[in-house]
Design an enzyme around this catalytic site. Structure first.
Site, PDB file in Angstrom:
ATOM      1  N   GLU A 128      81.924  51.185  41.751  1.00 15.49           N
ATOM      2  CA  GLU A 128      81.959  51.181  40.402  1.00 15.49           C
ATOM      3  C   GLU A 128      80.715  51.056  39.683  1.00 15.49           C
ATOM      4  O   GLU A 128      80.500  51.855  38.602  1.00 15.49           O
ATOM      5  CB  GLU A 128      83.060  49.937  39.892  1.00 15.49           C
TER       6      GLU A 128
ATOM      7  N   HIS B 178      82.304  54.819  39.425  1.00 17.94           N
ATOM      8  CA  HIS B 178      83.327  54.935  38.384  1.00 17.94           C
ATOM      9  C   HIS B 178      83.971  56.290  38.100  1.00 17.94           C
ATOM     10  O   HIS B 178      83.049  57.355  37.847  1.00 17.94           O
ATOM     11  CB  HIS B 178      82.577  54.364  37.232  1.00 17.94           C
TER      12      HIS B 178
ATOM     13  N   SER C 151      89.947  52.976  33.739  1.00 15.63           N
ATOM     14  CA  SER C 151      88.643  52.463  32.811  1.00 15.63           C
ATOM     15  C   SER C 151      89.147  51.693  31.479  1.00 15.63           C
ATOM     16  O   SER C 151      89.732  50.670  31.598  1.00 15.63           O
ATOM     17  CB  SER C 151      87.643  53.479  32.490  1.00 15.63           C
TER      18      SER C 151
END
Length: 539
Positions: free
Chosen positions: A352, A461, A226
């Site tokens: 995501e 995510h 990330s």
């Protein structure tokens, strides 16, 4: 004056004799071992950034002395409060169960005095072992996270099991207003993106000291997820692409070259912080900020959006071009070939964007989504451009994210459409952009994680972290890459290199065949347009 995290008097000499120790300069560092791995936690790698050192470049510690208790985690950097989006009762309960922990921080003190580093080695490792190093940079939107969240012992233990031992290192870096404040005054002082500067200083610390722990400073791989994955890319593009010998490879999970550019866009947030802390009328507003209580700055930054707010991925804490660490926007630096010529791996999760679309469930019509995209991401785009973007990301639920779920999980008429766009905009399209630009010029590989799906969110995510930090097959690929710069060599399927002529992904999938190779051609027209639009209209 550098302050030790803690001092041990060693009044009982047998304690010092039985515990694992490492010498740093004139200091003795005391760690802990479970017989499989040995951990040295919370070692300061820079002077405490407090008082006059607040909002300054990290200052290296000149020399260690005394005894350092490295048996517990050091302070976390001050975290921004995360307000979770309200999840309607009719949504799958798995969603609330998944996002709930994001607002809960480890039971470790928060402080400005937080620039510390963890080193985890296979038990019995001695100086001179020259083991390769995996240097972990945590994620959290530049607003939350610490090196206490994912300690890494499982990765080290698995590396020993497969006969390719590695050392795991994880660093803290300053967050939000303490690490990523922007605007005119910050730029003029050359103090932008301080959190990235902290990471760079930690990498210098590794070069200087990792040999004492048995590591090889010439075999460092920087690895992140990330914001941490984006940070790996930023470390690759800073300094004209010159690594200074700090690392030899990069591994990126869910983050690439951000479509950001203009540092002046961050001025309103700087103005908010100085206003809330009583520094707005000060002759030197930066100096004033260095004198106010840390709690006042934290309270002010808590009034700014987070990555789970309605603004989603357009927060005021995303790194922008500051003229020093990032001399231009990240994508522009890649286009200028200001990037380290090192092997890299970059991958994403299949869905995501679903996580970041939960705060915009109030957008239920195409007109509302068009207005949102224009105001939040592309204010200079024409109505026709936004209309074309929506054609490429249709409202048909079967085309949206979570992908492959047909009409299911269409919580609103626009949720799956917006989730598909959000995932591509920051993660998939930027990943593909980097590969398109660099895969013919340096060795690159890419992956797509479709496992560990959350009902309603899919492989959203962070879902790959269960694999890579859990001793799964992604752990094995990572460990081999850190050792040999090639993730292959184990019993798993061959992971091919990525080229623009043959864009292939290693897919981590569910079912009897957990790994497969697929073409990286999905949503090609849409992502090409998103990349073009984001370069014309950078955040």
């Amino acid at each position: 004056m550098w302050r030790l995290v803690a001092l041990l008097a060693c009044l009982a000499p047998w304690v010092c004799r039985s515990a694992p120790i490492v010498r740093l300069d004139d200091a003795t560092v005391i760690g802990t071992s479970d017989g499989v791995s040995t951990s040295y936690l919370g070692i300061p790698f820079a002077e405490a950034p407090v008082g006059k050192l607040r909002l300054q470049l990290p200052q290296p510690i000149s020399r260690y002395t005394g005894v350092i208790n490295a048996t517990t985690f050091g302070n976390q950097c001050i975290q921004q409060t995360i307000n979770l989006p309200t999840i309607p009762a009719n949504l799958p309960p798995a969603i609330s169960e998944f996002i709930g922990p994001m607002a809960i921080f480890p039971d470790v003190p928060q402080s400005e005095d937080c620039l510390n580093i963890n080193v985890i080695v296979p038990a019995g490792t001695r100086p001179g072992a020259k083991l390769p190093v995996a240097a972990w940079i945590f994620g959290g939107g530049y607003q939350i996270g610490s090196n206490a969240v994912r300690p890494g012992a499982v990765v080290v233990n698995r590396s020993v099991e497969i006969g390719q031992p590695v050392i795991f290192v994880s660093m803290n870096y300053r967050l939000s207003a303490f690490g990523f404040l922007g605007g005119r005054e910050i730029q003029e002082a050359g103090l932008g993106n301080l959190g990235l500067q902290d990471q760079r200083e930690a990498l210098r610390w590794i070069q200087k000291h990792i040999a004492a722990f048995g590591g090889d400073p010439t075999k460092v791989t920087i690895w992140g997820e990330s914001a941490g994955s984006q940070s790996v890319l930023f470390q690759m593009v800073t300094n004209g692409g010159n690594t200074e010998g700090l690392f030899r490879a990069g591994w990126m999970e869910s983050g690439s070259a951000l479509p950001t550019r203009d540092f002046s866009k961050l001025q309103p947030t700087f103005d908010l912080i100085v206003s809330e802390t009583g520094c707005a009328s000060a002759r030197d507003r930066l100096a004033c900020l260095r004198g106010v209580p840390a709690e006042a700055i934290a309270a002010a930054m808590d009034k700014t959006p987070t990555f789970l707010s309605f603004q989603a991925l357009n927060t005021p804490w995303m790194p922008h071009a500051d003229g020093v660490f990032l001399k231009d926007g990240p994508q522009q630096l890649v286009l200028k070939e200001s990037i380290a010529d090192i092997p890299f791996v970059i991958g994403s999760c299949e869905d995501e964007g679903t996580l970041f679309s939960l705060a915009s469930l109030n957008l239920t019509t195409a007109q509302e989504v068009a207005a949102y995209l224009k105001s939040n991401y592309f204010p200079g785009a024409s109505d026709a451009t936004i209309a074309h973007l929506l054609e490429l990301y249709p409202a048909n639920p079967a085309a949206g994210s979570p992908f492959g779920t047909g009409d299911a999980f269409a919580f609103t008429p626009e949720f799956k459409r917006l989730a598909a766009f959000s995932g591509d905009f920051i993660f998939q399209a930027t990943r593909r952009f980097l590969l398109d630009q660099r895969a013919n010029k340096q060795v690159a590989r890419s992956f797509l994680s479709e496992r560990n799906k959350v009902t309603g969110l899919g492989a959203t995510h962070t879902t790959e972290l269960v694999n890579v930090f859990g001793g799964g097959d992604m752990t094995d690929f990572l460990v081999r890459f850190v050792n040999t710069l090639d993730p292959n060599g184990g019993p798993q399927i061959h992971w091919p290199a990525y080229t623009p002529q043959s864009p292939q992904l290693l897919a981590f999938v569910e079912g009897n065949t957990p790994l497969t190779v697929i073409p990286d051609t999905f949503r090609e027209e849409a992502m090409t347009f998103v990349t073009k639009l984001s370069q014309e209209q950078p955040l």
